[in-house]
Design a protein around this motif. Structure first.
Motif, mmCIF file in Angstrom:
data_model
loop_
_atom_site.group_PDB
_atom_site.id
_atom_site.type_symbol
_atom_site.label_atom_id
_atom_site.label_comp_id
_atom_site.label_asym_id
_atom_site.label_seq_id
_atom_site.Cartn_x
_atom_site.Cartn_y
_atom_site.Cartn_z
ATOM 1 N N LEU A 19 41.730 35.500 66.225
ATOM 2 C CA LEU A 19 40.568 36.555 66.252
ATOM 3 C C LEU A 19 40.659 38.051 66.175
ATOM 4 C CD1 LEU A 19 38.079 34.643 68.584
ATOM 5 C CD2 LEU A 19 37.832 34.908 66.213
ATOM 6 N N THR A 94 32.647 32.822 72.591
ATOM 7 C CA THR A 94 31.673 31.846 71.864
ATOM 8 C C THR A 94 32.748 31.083 70.846
ATOM 9 O OG1 THR A 94 31.292 33.589 70.288
ATOM 10 C CG2 THR A 94 29.660 33.079 71.656
ATOM 11 N N PHE A 95 33.871 31.428 70.439
ATOM 12 C CA PHE A 95 34.524 30.717 69.379
ATOM 13 C C PHE A 95 35.165 29.278 69.878
ATOM 14 C CE2 PHE A 95 37.925 29.941 66.310
ATOM 15 C CZ PHE A 95 37.195 30.133 65.195
ATOM 16 N N VAL A 98 34.299 25.955 68.264
ATOM 17 C CA VAL A 98 34.400 25.772 66.919
ATOM 18 C C VAL A 98 35.723 24.943 66.691
ATOM 19 C CG1 VAL A 98 34.428 26.817 64.786
ATOM 20 C CG2 VAL A 98 33.127 27.899 66.519
ATOM 21 N N LEU A 129 27.353 27.480 72.440
ATOM 22 C CA LEU A 129 27.592 28.798 71.714
ATOM 23 C C LEU A 129 26.126 29.379 71.526
ATOM 24 C CD1 LEU A 129 29.723 28.414 68.351
ATOM 25 C CD2 LEU A 129 27.989 30.104 68.666
ATOM 26 N N ASN A 261 31.855 38.606 65.598
ATOM 27 C CA ASN A 261 30.930 37.996 65.678
ATOM 28 C C ASN A 261 30.697 37.502 64.245
ATOM 29 O OD1 ASN A 261 30.062 37.951 68.401
ATOM 30 N ND2 ASN A 261 29.057 39.964 68.145
ATOM 31 N N THR A 264 32.959 34.515 63.986
ATOM 32 C CA THR A 264 32.342 33.342 64.521
ATOM 33 C C THR A 264 31.219 32.659 63.475
ATOM 34 O OG1 THR A 264 32.602 34.344 66.354
ATOM 35 C CG2 THR A 264 31.439 32.254 66.564
ATOM 36 N N SER A 267 32.353 30.942 60.471
ATOM 37 C CA SER A 267 32.806 29.682 61.011
ATOM 38 C C SER A 267 31.626 28.771 61.098
ATOM 39 C CB SER A 267 33.666 29.927 62.313
ATOM 40 O OG SER A 267 34.677 30.816 62.326
ATOM 41 N N LEU A 268 30.418 29.322 61.785
ATOM 42 C CA LEU A 268 29.693 28.435 62.251
ATOM 43 C C LEU A 268 28.809 27.755 60.768
ATOM 44 C CD1 LEU A 268 27.133 29.473 64.931
ATOM 45 C CD2 LEU A 268 28.268 27.370 64.673
#
Lengths: 352, 166
Positions: A19, A94-95, A98, A129, A261, A264, A267-268
């Motif tokens: 990251l 948050t990651f 995932v 998340l 962010n 992330t 990725s989402l």
């Protein structure tokens, strides 16, 4: 027990390294990409193709003087110092839910690694998340309040209004995916999308739920404060909004949080709507090589959406604030509800 | 373990609740309230309701209190006046009433709810499924009634905020 801990520590180290390395790479992509779109050269002096430019930037930011504006004292000073910390903590934490690859039961030191995700046993998955991510708005709001500056304050006010409006659309557009999957775990969401229809159309959620995918992407752009929704910063009107008064590494914290962010968020998008680490044909390969292949597929998809973020930023102009609110409440939320109704009807009729 | 986590979370909730009503900066009040809700979420998670814990954070910490902050920042309230200024009778009555209500709630809860750590027979722990089933079967009427109340308050707010058309 101890092996569990070591495996988790290794995952945390690898994920956070990726990251944090992703940030300078994205900064370089953004600057070179914007130059390409605007028919300029961009930073090309430091290192091959300007690749070392982010390193120079980082050194510059670290050695700059850390200023606190006049009048920021007492409680406000506490809030002023707290805000960048919240931004970075929320962005990094948050990651962990995932999933970034397929685990065919691999072992490390004779111990199952438990999936390519930092926290595999967290049943909450996407809810975690959203819960942690929803706290990220406080970084912008407190920075705006604590800075004792009217532009920062306006940025903070805009942040609070915008984040709440688009959070609704974002969460509602995910409901369809969760209904089809029947689980909050993102691993299950990806596994549900493995395989094909009629042998060649991938079973990605984007195909039956195109409206949901579009509303989710728009909402995510607004949540990460990227153009065309960067009302919170809006250089032309508010200097740079909530982080006007920040310098040195505190500014860098906000900057890094924004790019993390973005990673992330991409990725989402990939996990929820574009099949995560699956491709038609190679859904669940075995062995370390197969696992690495799935990680590579996931990384390639995420890289595409990261480029998509840059591409949109330098293509579309900024919205006006009332247009932003109208789009959020009058278009995005009804469309997201429509998607979720369609998924419900399709499931009841047995199509999905 | 469960008891210790509960005690720490409960102590945090009480301390931050006091900060929320006593500090003079409105933004700090809201921040303290966020901490209260986070502590409540920890208590829910310890009791095995992780879905409720996540929803608690998403709805209250992530949305409702952001609106509080939005209003405070829009009106630019920098300081609240110290309470207890010149109205001792009202202050006394208010304190007596809130203590009475609090005692009533505690007594009622002791009557109705099982003691801490006791597992209710037949209750499922965990995520959304048992909660959703209960809301849409056993408590369907109350659930729908609450949505009517919310609708009524929405319309009320709209009526209050509407500008008179001449």
């Amino acid at each position: 027990m101890w092996v569990d801990l070591i495996v988790t520590v290794i995952k945390v180290l690898v994920v956070s390294t990726v990251l944090l390395t992703g940030v300078p790479i994205m900064v370089w992509v953004e600057r070179r990409g914007s130059a390409m779109i605007q028919d300029r050269l961009g930073p090309n002096r430091v290192g091959p193709m300007g690749l070392l430019q982010p390193v120079v930037d980082a050194v510059k930011l670290m050695t700059k003087e850390d200023l606190t504006p006049e009048g920021v004292t007492g409680t406000n000073r506490f809030l002023y110092l707290l805000a960048p910390a919240i931004a970075l903590v929320v962005a990094v934490s948050t990651f962990i839910v995932v999933p970034f690859g397929y685990d065919p039961g691999l072992e490390l030191f004779g111990h199952a690694i438990g999936g390519f995700v930092v926290a595999p046993d967290l049943d909450l998955g996407i809810l975690y998340l959203f819960a942690v991510g929803s706290l990220g708005v406080y970084a912008l709001v407190l920075a705006g309040w604590g800075s004792n500056n009217k532009y920062s304050l306006l940025g903070g006010i805009r942040a609070s209004a915008q984040m709440i409006s688009y959070e609704l659309a974002m969460v509602i557009s995910v409901v369809g995916v969760l209904m089809v999957t029947g689980s909050f775990s993102l691993d299950d969401v990806v596994l549900h999308q493995a395989g094909t229809w009629f042998g060649f159309i991938p079973k990605w959620n984007v195909i039956p739920q195109l409206i949901g995918a579009i509303t989710f992407m728009v909402a995510v752009f607004a949540e990460t404060n990227r153009l065309p929704f960067d009302m919170v910063e809006a250089e032309a009107e508010l200097v740079v909004g909530y982080h006007t008064e920040y310098s040195s590494m505190r500014f860098a914290s906000f900057f890094m949080a924004e790019y993390i962010n973005m990673i992330t968020a991409s990725s989402l998008i990939v996990v929820l709507f574009f099949g995560g680490w699956t491709l038609p044909g190679i859904a669940t390969p075995g062995g370390w090589l197969g696992a690495l292949a799935t990680i590579g597929i996931f990384a390639a998809k995420v890289a595409f959406f990261l480029w998509f973020f840059v591409w949109v930023r330098w293509t579309l102009p900024r919205f006006r604030f009332d247009q932003l609110m109208a789009l959020g409440w009058k278009w995005m939320i009804p469309l997201a509800v429509l998607n979720f109704l369609w998924v419900g009807v399709a499931m009841a009729l047995g199509y999905l | 373990m469960v008891t210790y986590v509960f005690l720490v979370a409960a102590a945090m909730a009480i301390v931050f609740a006091l900060v929320a009503i006593m500090h003079r900066s409105p933004v700090v009040n809201v921040l303290a309230l966020i901490m209260v809700f986070l502590a409540l979420a920890v208590i829910y998670a310890v009791l095995g309701m992780d879905f409720l814990a996540a929803i608690q954070i998403i709805v209250y910490s992530g949305a409702v209190l952001v609106l509080f902050l939005f209003v405070i920042m829009l009106l630019n309230i920098r300081k609240v006046e110290r309470f207890g200024s010149g109205r001792p009778l009202q202050a006394f009555l208010g304190a007596a009433a809130s203590i009475g209500v609090g005692m009533g709630v505690i007594l009622a809860a002791r009557q109705l709810a099982p003691s801490f750590g006791e597992v209710i027979e037949g209750a499922e722990k965990g995520t959304a499924i048992p909660l959703g089933k209960a809301l849409l079967t056993t408590h369907l009427f109350a659930f729908e009634l609450i949505s009517v109340v919310l609708m009524a308050s929405l319309i009320g707010a709209w009526v209050l905020a509407r500008k008179e058309d001449s």
